[in-house]
Design a protein around this motif. Sequence first.
Motif, mmCIF file in Angstrom:
data_model
loop_
_atom_site.group_PDB
_atom_site.id
_atom_site.type_symbol
_atom_site.label_atom_id
_atom_site.label_comp_id
_atom_site.label_asym_id
_atom_site.label_seq_id
_atom_site.Cartn_x
_atom_site.Cartn_y
_atom_site.Cartn_z
ATOM 1 N N CYS A 109 0.872 -1.248 -0.069
ATOM 2 C CA CYS A 109 -0.025 0.032 -0.158
ATOM 3 C C CYS A 109 0.894 1.214 -0.015
ATOM 4 O O CYS A 109 0.253 2.280 -0.355
ATOM 5 N N SER A 110 2.043 1.185 0.291
ATOM 6 C CA SER A 110 2.896 2.282 0.596
ATOM 7 C C SER A 110 3.440 2.801 -1.069
ATOM 8 O O SER A 110 4.232 3.670 -1.136
ATOM 9 N N ASP A 111 2.759 2.087 -1.870
ATOM 10 C CA ASP A 111 3.453 2.523 -3.416
ATOM 11 C C ASP A 111 2.941 3.767 -3.833
ATOM 12 O O ASP A 111 1.636 4.031 -3.834
ATOM 13 N N THR A 112 3.800 4.943 -3.966
ATOM 14 C CA THR A 112 3.398 6.161 -4.289
ATOM 15 C C THR A 112 2.699 6.432 -5.333
ATOM 16 O O THR A 112 2.387 7.543 -5.422
ATOM 17 N N ARG A 113 2.734 5.682 -6.345
ATOM 18 C CA ARG A 113 1.948 5.616 -7.469
ATOM 19 C C ARG A 113 0.534 5.852 -7.273
ATOM 20 O O ARG A 113 0.046 6.861 -8.100
ATOM 21 N N PHE A 114 -0.257 5.606 -6.424
ATOM 22 C CA PHE A 114 -1.483 5.773 -6.144
ATOM 23 C C PHE A 114 -1.660 6.980 -5.298
ATOM 24 O O PHE A 114 -2.872 7.458 -5.352
ATOM 25 N N ASP A 115 -0.686 7.683 -4.828
ATOM 26 C CA ASP A 115 -0.755 8.852 -4.228
ATOM 27 C C ASP A 115 -0.837 10.085 -5.047
ATOM 28 O O ASP A 115 -1.617 11.015 -4.875
ATOM 29 N N ARG A 116 -0.355 9.924 -6.315
ATOM 30 C CA ARG A 116 -0.140 10.734 -7.339
ATOM 31 C C ARG A 116 -1.720 11.284 -7.841
ATOM 32 O O ARG A 116 -2.113 12.592 -8.063
ATOM 33 N N PRO A 117 -2.527 10.323 -8.347
ATOM 34 C CA PRO A 117 -3.908 10.605 -8.926
ATOM 35 C C PRO A 117 -4.365 11.332 -7.609
ATOM 36 O O PRO A 117 -5.617 12.276 -7.922
ATOM 37 N N THR A 118 -4.437 10.743 -6.632
ATOM 38 C CA THR A 118 -5.134 11.382 -5.456
ATOM 39 C C THR A 118 -4.999 12.667 -5.055
ATOM 40 O O THR A 118 -5.843 13.458 -4.928
ATOM 41 N N LEU A 119 -3.821 12.993 -5.058
ATOM 42 C CA LEU A 119 -3.299 14.368 -4.897
ATOM 43 C C LEU A 119 -3.800 15.274 -5.840
ATOM 44 O O LEU A 119 -4.302 16.529 -5.748
ATOM 45 N N ALA A 139 -5.604 14.718 -15.843
ATOM 46 C CA ALA A 139 -4.554 14.210 -15.527
ATOM 47 C C ALA A 139 -4.780 13.010 -14.486
ATOM 48 O O ALA A 139 -4.226 12.005 -14.536
ATOM 49 N N ALA A 140 -5.493 13.359 -13.573
ATOM 50 C CA ALA A 140 -5.863 12.451 -12.512
ATOM 51 C C ALA A 140 -6.533 11.244 -12.949
ATOM 52 O O ALA A 140 -6.458 9.899 -12.652
ATOM 53 N N ALA A 141 -7.592 11.471 -14.123
ATOM 54 C CA ALA A 141 -8.464 10.426 -14.437
ATOM 55 C C ALA A 141 -7.680 9.580 -15.477
ATOM 56 O O ALA A 141 -7.611 8.382 -15.520
ATOM 57 N N ALA A 142 -6.311 10.214 -16.168
ATOM 58 C CA ALA A 142 -5.621 9.577 -17.160
ATOM 59 C C ALA A 142 -4.674 8.505 -16.169
ATOM 60 O O ALA A 142 -4.491 7.459 -16.567
ATOM 61 N N ALA A 143 -4.192 9.001 -14.993
ATOM 62 C CA ALA A 143 -3.380 8.331 -14.184
ATOM 63 C C ALA A 143 -4.206 6.907 -13.567
ATOM 64 O O ALA A 143 -3.737 6.115 -13.371
ATOM 65 N N CYS A 144 -5.458 7.140 -13.326
ATOM 66 C CA CYS A 144 -6.407 6.101 -12.855
ATOM 67 C C CYS A 144 -6.286 5.197 -13.864
ATOM 68 O O CYS A 144 -6.324 3.729 -13.465
ATOM 69 N N VAL A 145 -6.408 5.388 -15.029
ATOM 70 C CA VAL A 145 -6.656 4.548 -16.289
ATOM 71 C C VAL A 145 -5.403 3.646 -16.316
ATOM 72 O O VAL A 145 -5.245 2.390 -16.534
#
Length: 202
Positions: free
Chosen positions: A3-13, A169-175
Amino acid sequence: MPCSDTRFDRPTLAWLLVYQQMLFGLPLAMDRAGLSPRAYGMVCLVNAACVLVYQPLLQPLIGRFSPTTVCTAGALFTGAGMGAHLLSQDTLGYAAATGIWTMGGSAVLRRRHDGCGRPCPRPRTRHYAGVWGCMLGLSALAALHLAAWAMDTGGNTVLWSVCAALGAAAAAACVALRPAIEGRREGAGHKERACEAVPAAS
């Protein structure tokens, strides 16, 4: 995947930077447009009313799609709604745009935990909650500075254009992250079913 994978933090932020503008950028933009504090209060009331209306209406629909699909659509709606403020000239226009980004916010907030939090190993669920709390605090600070910078740089046009871009950008990151997120959810589901099967077998 931890869960500490920071990739998931970027679209959230990125998404939170947009969503938090309801507190920072929106009142500044409405003031610059010549609207009164009372108009901003009315828009906030519309936001609250939309949340109450959207929750029971969206719940059955949201459940039919994966969390990443819902969060992708939610990010797009949030960015589009904030971007629609470019066309707002009066209280009614701001209220209409608010209805759009409120729908996006309701969708993201409803399914964000299912997408990233629930697949976490149980010992790390508190870690996920802590990361989410940090994102909320960090985004509030960043959103405040973003609103101030945008208003000083180019006013409402820059602010809402940046919000629309961040939402996209957040939507693209989620995809892009969907395979990893869905893989974690499937793995977590298999582990939970295996754990439930052990007592039953014994």
